[in-house]
Design an enzyme around this catalytic site. Sequence first.
Site, mmCIF file in Angstrom:
data_model
loop_
_atom_site.group_PDB
_atom_site.id
_atom_site.type_symbol
_atom_site.label_atom_id
_atom_site.label_comp_id
_atom_site.label_asym_id
_atom_site.label_seq_id
_atom_site.Cartn_x
_atom_site.Cartn_y
_atom_site.Cartn_z
ATOM 1 N N LYS A 1 0.828 -1.212 0.000
ATOM 2 C CA LYS A 1 0.000 0.000 0.000
ATOM 3 C C LYS A 1 0.863 1.262 0.000
ATOM 4 O O LYS A 1 0.506 2.265 -0.605
ATOM 5 C CB LYS A 1 -0.930 0.004 1.216
ATOM 6 C CG LYS A 1 -2.039 -1.035 1.144
ATOM 7 C CD LYS A 1 -2.978 -0.919 2.340
ATOM 8 C CE LYS A 1 -3.980 -2.049 2.344
ATOM 9 N NZ LYS A 1 -4.933 -1.972 3.456
ATOM 10 N N ASP B 1 -9.865 2.535 2.704
ATOM 11 C CA ASP B 1 -9.959 1.812 3.992
ATOM 12 C C ASP B 1 -10.676 2.657 5.045
ATOM 13 O O ASP B 1 -11.570 2.175 5.743
ATOM 14 C CB ASP B 1 -8.561 1.450 4.515
ATOM 15 C CG ASP B 1 -7.997 0.205 3.839
ATOM 16 O OD1 ASP B 1 -8.787 -0.624 3.362
ATOM 17 O OD2 ASP B 1 -6.756 0.075 3.799
HETATM 18 P P1 NAP Z 1 1.077 -3.124 10.150
HETATM 19 O O1 NAP Z 1 1.378 -1.978 9.258
HETATM 20 O O2 NAP Z 1 2.027 -4.244 10.273
HETATM 21 O O3 NAP Z 1 0.813 -2.484 11.627
HETATM 22 C C1 NAP Z 1 0.441 -3.288 12.696
HETATM 23 C C2 NAP Z 1 0.486 -2.490 13.999
HETATM 24 O O4 NAP Z 1 0.149 -3.389 15.047
HETATM 25 C C3 NAP Z 1 1.852 -1.911 14.343
HETATM 26 O O5 NAP Z 1 1.677 -0.746 15.108
HETATM 27 C C4 NAP Z 1 2.448 -3.025 15.200
HETATM 28 O O6 NAP Z 1 3.438 -2.585 16.115
HETATM 29 C C5 NAP Z 1 1.232 -3.443 15.996
HETATM 30 N N1 NAP Z 1 1.378 -4.790 16.520
HETATM 31 C C6 NAP Z 1 1.689 -5.917 15.826
HETATM 32 N N2 NAP Z 1 1.742 -6.979 16.672
HETATM 33 C C7 NAP Z 1 1.459 -6.481 17.914
HETATM 34 C C8 NAP Z 1 1.376 -7.076 19.199
HETATM 35 N N3 NAP Z 1 1.551 -8.393 19.370
HETATM 36 N N4 NAP Z 1 1.092 -6.291 20.262
HETATM 37 C C9 NAP Z 1 0.895 -4.956 20.101
HETATM 38 N N5 NAP Z 1 0.958 -4.334 18.903
HETATM 39 C C10 NAP Z 1 1.244 -5.099 17.819
HETATM 40 O O7 NAP Z 1 -0.318 -3.807 9.751
HETATM 41 P P2 NAP Z 1 -1.583 -3.051 9.134
HETATM 42 O O8 NAP Z 1 -1.499 -3.046 7.655
HETATM 43 O O9 NAP Z 1 -1.731 -1.763 9.858
HETATM 44 O O10 NAP Z 1 -2.780 -4.069 9.495
HETATM 45 C C11 NAP Z 1 -3.211 -4.234 10.849
HETATM 46 C C12 NAP Z 1 -4.445 -5.129 10.863
HETATM 47 O O11 NAP Z 1 -5.546 -4.466 10.259
HETATM 48 C C13 NAP Z 1 -4.272 -6.446 10.094
HETATM 49 O O12 NAP Z 1 -4.847 -7.479 10.850
HETATM 50 C C14 NAP Z 1 -5.068 -6.235 8.837
HETATM 51 O O13 NAP Z 1 -5.600 -7.445 8.315
HETATM 52 C C15 NAP Z 1 -6.188 -5.346 9.351
HETATM 53 N N6 NAP Z 1 -6.813 -4.576 8.284
HETATM 54 C C16 NAP Z 1 -8.128 -4.802 8.061
HETATM 55 C C17 NAP Z 1 -8.769 -4.096 7.064
HETATM 56 C C18 NAP Z 1 -10.225 -4.344 6.817
HETATM 57 O O14 NAP Z 1 -10.726 -3.983 5.750
HETATM 58 N N7 NAP Z 1 -10.939 -4.933 7.755
HETATM 59 C C19 NAP Z 1 -8.076 -3.164 6.279
HETATM 60 C C20 NAP Z 1 -6.725 -2.948 6.549
HETATM 61 C C21 NAP Z 1 -6.106 -3.677 7.550
HETATM 62 P P3 NAP Z 1 5.011 -2.591 15.704
HETATM 63 O O15 NAP Z 1 5.149 -1.489 14.692
HETATM 64 O O16 NAP Z 1 5.688 -2.322 16.993
HETATM 65 O O17 NAP Z 1 5.278 -3.950 15.121
#
Ligand code: NAP
Length: 294
Positions: free
Chosen positions: A73, A109
């Site tokens: 993205k 999103d």
């Molecule tokens: P990302 O860029 O990898 O960011 C994930 C965030 O969560 C980061 O701040 C990360 O912290 C934190 N994190 C990861 N593991 C953690 C843990 N065990 N404890 C506390 N914090 C943790 O991922 P993303 O693209 O933002 O996506 C996040 C989620 O949203 C995914 O599950 C994705 O499938 C979902 N999502 C859903 C939709 C929808 O349409 N429903 C759309 C977009 C995304 P660090 O930086 O410290 O690793």
Amino acid sequence: MRVIDGSTRLAGIVGSPLAHSLSPAMHNAAFEHLGLNWVYVPFAANDEAGLRRLFAAAPSLDLVGLNVTMPYKHAAVDLCDEVATAARIAGAVNTVHCDEGRLVGYNTDGRGLLESLELEAGFSVADTHVVILGAGGAAAGVLVALMLAHPTSITVAARDPHKATELIERMAPHAGGVALEAVELGQAEPIVSEASLVLNATPIGMRPGDPSPVPEAWLRSGQVVYDMVYGTQRPTALVTEAEAVGARAFDGLGMLVCQGAIALDTWMGTGERAPREIMRSAAEAALARRRSRD
Ligand code: NAP
């Protein structure tokens, strides 16, 4: 039975991995319902070079458009000819419209989240207190849309407080009067307990057996708790625990459907609305098939 002929046009999703994507089922059901001679396919790109090749080829292939998912993205922003303001501020493009040879990038999103909140929860963000758990790409995308919906405050709670602060500082020039704050996730109890909307933007909950990202004791009756996660474990621990304390809780399937529907609205460009209910049913059915397979 779909007929592919000499006029059929292609749309699709690019990311890696894509095997679990619900988007092909959701969009093909919508195309069929609308009588569009379009087909939606997965475009696997193993690296950014593959992503660049797909974007470069899109105009000559006369693609309708693309959805972009993890991990591209951010990289997609610089590959578009034009990027909508919200997507540029978020630093993430999840939808591309191939418009007469030009690639125009959007982020649907955040708007998908707002639409899902209204449709499913009857919840409007204006004048509320919002907390976002996580400071990654999804958090950035929804923050921009949330700010435009004029809540009183938005707090980003992340395990790495520097990442939360960095995100808030990047968004601050666009806050338009919304109070923005960053906290460490472990210290966020008062913020979470007082929030009108608790939004999980971490991946916690994606794997079976994952715990909730916050203790149940932090949640309270009357809140709306929205878990952007959807998939393998349903309901997620966060949804289960939120409901146990009397909060209204939702998983991220509604957001997925709405962001896809808004992408399709954009590709059609006719003012006709994508069929949300058809897309939701197709996504639910694909998810059920995926669960029985996994
Ligand atoms: P990302 O860029 O990898 O960011 C994930 C965030 O969560 C980061 O701040 C990360 O912290 C934190 N994190 C990861 N593991 C953690 C843990 N065990 N404890 C506390 N914090 C943790 O991922 P993303 O693209 O933002 O996506 C996040 C989620 O949203 C995914 O599950 C994705 O499938 C979902 N999502 C859903 C939709 C929808 O349409 N429903 C759309 C977009 C995304 P660090 O930086 O410290 O690793």
